[in-house]
Design a protein around this motif. Structure first.
Motif, short mmCIF file in Angstrom:
data_model
loop_
_atom_site.label_atom_id
_atom_site.label_comp_id
_atom_site.label_asym_id
_atom_site.label_seq_id
_atom_site.Cartn_x
_atom_site.Cartn_y
_atom_site.Cartn_z
N SER A 287 26.36 24.93 47.26
CA SER A 287 25.22 24.64 46.36
C SER A 287 25.67 24.52 44.91
O SER A 287 25.11 23.75 44.14
CB SER A 287 24.14 25.72 46.50
OG SER A 287 24.66 27.00 46.15
N LYS A 288 26.71 25.28 44.52
CA LYS A 288 27.24 25.18 43.15
C LYS A 288 28.00 23.87 42.97
O LYS A 288 27.92 23.24 41.92
CB LYS A 288 28.16 26.37 42.84
CG LYS A 288 27.58 27.75 43.12
CD LYS A 288 26.31 28.03 42.37
CE LYS A 288 25.86 29.48 42.49
NZ LYS A 288 25.64 29.98 43.85
N GLU B 239 27.04 20.88 40.32
CA GLU B 239 28.04 20.36 39.38
C GLU B 239 28.20 18.85 39.54
O GLU B 239 28.25 18.10 38.54
CB GLU B 239 29.39 21.07 39.61
CG GLU B 239 30.48 20.68 38.63
CD GLU B 239 30.23 21.14 37.20
OE1 GLU B 239 30.78 20.49 36.28
OE2 GLU B 239 29.51 22.14 36.98
N PRO C 6 28.63 34.63 42.39
CA PRO C 6 27.78 33.94 41.43
C PRO C 6 28.01 34.50 40.03
O PRO C 6 28.25 35.70 39.87
CB PRO C 6 26.36 34.26 41.90
CG PRO C 6 26.50 34.65 43.34
CD PRO C 6 27.84 35.29 43.45
N ARG D 238 28.95 29.52 34.29
CA ARG D 238 29.78 28.31 34.20
C ARG D 238 30.38 28.31 32.81
O ARG D 238 29.74 27.90 31.85
CB ARG D 238 28.92 27.06 34.42
CG ARG D 238 29.74 25.77 34.40
CD ARG D 238 28.83 24.55 34.27
NE ARG D 238 29.53 23.30 34.42
CZ ARG D 238 30.28 22.72 33.45
NH1 ARG D 238 30.41 23.32 32.26
NH2 ARG D 238 30.88 21.57 33.67
N GLN E 246 31.53 31.32 41.12
CA GLN E 246 31.28 30.16 41.98
C GLN E 246 31.04 28.92 41.14
O GLN E 246 31.45 27.81 41.51
CB GLN E 246 30.08 30.43 42.88
CG GLN E 246 30.34 31.51 43.92
CD GLN E 246 29.10 31.94 44.66
OE1 GLN E 246 27.98 31.55 44.32
NE2 GLN E 246 29.26 32.78 45.68
N GLU E 247 30.41 29.11 39.98
CA GLU E 247 30.11 27.98 39.09
C GLU E 247 31.39 27.35 38.54
O GLU E 247 31.52 26.12 38.51
CB GLU E 247 29.20 28.44 37.95
CG GLU E 247 27.78 28.76 38.38
CD GLU E 247 27.61 30.13 39.04
OE1 GLU E 247 26.48 30.47 39.42
OE2 GLU E 247 28.61 30.88 39.19
N ALA F 140 33.31 25.48 41.15
CA ALA F 140 32.74 24.14 41.33
C ALA F 140 33.23 23.17 40.26
O ALA F 140 33.48 22.00 40.55
CB ALA F 140 31.21 24.22 41.32
#
Length: 204
Positions: A15-16, A20, A153, A156, A179-180, A183
Motif C-alpha cells: 500500500s505504501k 508512492e 509504518p 516519508r 515502510q514509506e 517505498a
C-alpha cells in the motif's frame, strides 16, 4: 511515466508502494485478492488476481512496463510468479525482499543468527530461497530490495542509505527503515535503474 502492475497492492508495504507510485504520476494496476480494499484514484485500476494462477496472472501483467511484487513468500510460489512475469512480456520485475538474507558477517545471514525471531524464520528462509532463484535467472531484468531488520509504518523522509548484501546499521545502533521510505527507494529504482539483476538494501 511507467505502467506498473503491483501484486499485493493492499498489503502493509504494498500500500505504501502504491501511494508512492501514484503520487509520482505512474499508472498502476493493483492486483489483489480483494479489489474493494484499494482506494479510488484516477491512475489506479484495481483487479482481482491469484498468485497461484500463473496463466491468469500473466494476462493481468501483460502490457505493463514493470511488475512489482509485494507478497508474502509463504503465501506465494516464486516459480509461478517468475513464470507469469516472463510470459507477460513485462520488461522489469522488482521484488519486495526480506532482511533475513542480508549478511551480518561474511557468509553469515541475519536469519541464521541465534537472536533471529523464530516467528519470522519460515518467511525469511523462503525469502532467501526466492533471492537465490532470482540470482540464477538470467533472462529477466529483476531487482530484489531488502529492507533493514525493522520495517514499520512511519515517516516519508526521503533520506536514507543504500547498501548491497550487508545489513545496514544506523548511528543509533538500530537497523531500520520506515515502510514509506522503503517505498521511495523502490520507486526510485523503478524510475532510475541502478541495481539490475542485483539485490540491494535500504536503511537509515
Amino acid at each position: 511515466m511507467a505502467k506498473i502492475a503491483l501484486i499485493g497492492a493492499s498489503g502493509n508495504v504494498g500500500s505504501k508502494i502504491l501511494a508512492e507510485a501514484l503520487n509520482r504520476g505512474h499508472e498502476v494496476t493493483g492486483i489483489v485478492r480483494n479489489p474493494e480494499k484499494l482506494p479510488g484514484h484516477p491512475k489506479l485500476t484495481a483487479v482481482r488476481g491469484d498468485v497461484f494462477d500463473a496463466t491468469g496472472l500473466a494476462k493481468l501483467l501483460a502490457g505493463h512496463d514493470a511488475v512489482i511484487s509485494a507478497v508474502h513468500y509463504t503465501a506465494s510460489d516464486p516459480a509461478l510468479l517468475l513464470q507469469a512475469v516472463k510470459a507477460s512480456g513485462a520488461k522489469r520485475y522488482l521484488v519486495v525482499g526480506g532482511a533475513g538474507s542480508l549478511e551480518v558477517a561474511p557468509g553469515k545471514a541475519l536469519v541464521d543468527t541465534p537472536e533471529f525471531p523464530e516467528i519470522y524464520k519460515e518467511e525469511a528462509s523462503k525469502g532467501r530461497d526466492f533471492l537465490n532463484i532470482l540470482r540464477d535467472t538470467t533472462d529477466l531484468d529483476w531487482t530484489f530490495l531488502s529492507p533493514s531488520a525493522i520495517i514499520a509504518p512511519g515517516e516519508r523522509t526521503g533520506t536514507f542509505r543504500l547498501g548491497r548484501d550487508q545489513l545496514l546499521i544506523g548511528a543509533d545502533g538500530q537497523s531500520r527503515i520506515s515502510q514509506e521510505d522503503y517505498a521511495v527507494a523502490m520507486i526510485d529504482e523503478l524510475e532510475k535503474p541502478a541495481h539490475r539483476q542485483q539485490r540491494f538494501t535500504v536503511g537509515y
